[in-house]
Design an enzyme around this catalytic site. Sequence first.
Site, PDB file in Angstrom:
ATOM      1  N   TYR A 125       4.882   6.588  -0.224  1.00 28.13           N
ATOM      2  CA  TYR A 125       3.561   7.204  -0.442  1.00 28.13           C
ATOM      3  C   TYR A 125       2.535   6.102  -0.618  1.00 28.13           C
ATOM      4  CZ  TYR A 125      -0.241   9.527  -2.961  1.00 28.13           C
ATOM      5  OH  TYR A 125      -1.470   9.985  -3.342  1.00 28.13           O
ATOM      6  N   GLU A 213      -4.860   9.421   2.044  1.00 28.78           N
ATOM      7  CA  GLU A 213      -3.536   9.677   1.506  1.00 28.78           C
ATOM      8  C   GLU A 213      -2.553   9.670   2.670  1.00 28.78           C
ATOM      9  OE1 GLU A 213      -2.694  13.498  -0.418  1.00 28.78           O
ATOM     10  OE2 GLU A 213      -1.926  12.356  -2.112  1.00 28.78           O
TER      11      GLU A 213
END
Lengths: 403, 293
Positions: A125, A213
Amino acid sequence: MNIHEYQGKELLQRYGVTVQRGVVADTPDGAVAAAKELQAETGTQWFVIKSQIHAGGRGKGTIRETGSKGVVVAKGIHEVADKVKAILGGTLVTHQTGPEGKRVNKVLVAEDVYYPGELEPKEYYISILLDRAKSCPVLMASTEGGMNIEEVAATTPEKIIKEWIDPAIGLQPYQARRVAFSLGLEGNAFKEGVKFITALYKAYVGLDASLFEINPMLRTSDGRILAVDAKVNLDDNSLFRHKDLAELRDVTEEDPLEVEASKSGLNYIKLDGNVGCMVNGAGLAMATMDVIKLSGGEPANFLDVGGSANAETVEAGFRIILKDPNVKAILINIFGGIVRCDRVANGVVEAYKKIGNIQVPIIVRLQGTNAEEGARIIEESGLKVFPAILLKDAAQRIKEVLA
Amino acid sequence: MSVLVNKHSRVVVQGFTGSEGTFHSGQMIEYGTNVVGGVTPGKGGTEHLGRPVFNTLREAVEKTGADVSIIFVPPAFAADAILEAADSGIKVIVAITEGIPVKDMMIVKKVIKAKNDVVLIGPNCPGVITPGEAKVGIMPGFVFKKGRVGIVSKSGTLTYEAADQIVKAGLGISTAIGIGGDPIIGTSTKEAVEMLMNDDETDAIVMIGEIGGNYEPVAARWIKETGNKKPVVGFIAGQTAPPGRRMGHAGAIIGGAEDTAAAKMKIMAECGLHVVESPAEIGETMARVLRQN
């Protein structure tokens, strides 16, 4: 401003961020052509078909009409057309869209990047966003890719790496290395990871982004680093210097009433309640919504007419609020500073007459510059409008009309 | 001693000759603010509203002794205007402009932080008013009657609302500071509250916040840590705001569990602030709290 995954990936690539390759399509035939193009380019045998909507949770979400998932795999070109047919034009419901879901108008046909090889593919991530408390961007990374980051933050906060970036000098090489080492990247993947992070920050600055993101960022079985998904939000305040980015806005993703309002220069957000409101100033607008709630109603919208409320903006605001069938009452709350209450009152009267046949009760609260004159204009108009001077009077009126 | 601006403030207007600058400068002059001149690059040497116009802020400061500036420059050029003010000897910079890119404000904030003797209020704010002395902002002056209650707020019209209620409750305002609704602003809620806590002309404070960010909890904790020296009435706008949507102000967006109205109000109450649920109760609550003290 929010943009689609395929648009976000295209922008990231311009800055040298490596991404999972894909071609966007809006018909099943187009998707087959896209798959062929992609196969010629990358040699991929399988294809990932991804619904393009402005909401997360697409992989777990379901197309209401067909039962297909929002993201599916086609194991060969022969499967592409049918899989796409089950998605395009359907309504995708995810945990972020609410039960009404969102219509899928486009799919991204992407290469398969989870192919087997020497290493097990591994998801990470990465995000970059503004840290408001520190007034600088913060890069967040985690080995727990593919998961909901809020969950990771709540259960295993030690697994989130944070790197604050000095906006004057930008991300430094040692910071990119620190992140790549912390993620446990090795060999070629480490080198690519450092490049990836560096390019990502360049893109963040270059695009005037407010949020990136990348979830997941993937280390492939042969040690490459790729953005498999890309959520890209751009700073609305910066769009004046990025005319090309402003064009990426997809109004079909927005509420039609919100689009109409923005054309009239109104700041409107549709909500689910039964009391519409029209207010000058964002803070007072939020506070007015709170008053509605405390009076037993639910706000039907946020609407800030801004500092230049006049007859036209009041009329436009009225029309937009009245298009919402859930609205049972309307509260107009204007604190006149630069805006003069008598002008707003005239605007209300004019709009009321022009639109005609308004069935819902209207409460008008005018305070500040020329408030009394405004109240008099409302009263003398003979319209079925409830005047209020104090905010608590307005609250009382709401209780009465909803009772 | 008043906060930030008073009758001795010498105010220079950046973006003096534009439509916003002209209108509000006229209003400030009418209010009695000591507006000593303005800056519009290229129009130096002329006169506007009976005040001299300068090409650069440095020249304006040298010639007029200005120590406060107010900025009406459009968003694309506003960050530059703030930096010019900070580099020209201005002590209090009030940035009214709405819509400055976040990237520009990050740099501005860093520069301002590095200077110990410069205060930036805003951007995207209504300004600062010390009633009867100086109005450096766009608020309707007549609403703010002189008194001993200070106001700190992220919002414009909600500040007027609060001031109006305070006055109707038989009280008045010492200084009202509109800190602005953007995600990056020069002066935080805590810093503004601290100024009013240290002001001997302020007996009590109204602190108005909204969803997004953590300024109000930080201020509330500071108030408690320093012994709740003066009563504070607090309100947070946006109890009904949905997460993830920008509610008008660029900073008013719920991002996490801690920046909702409910979370902030809870922390404020725990820190000994008098939290009101309804914005209609700010004035009455302040009057009651002061009677009890």
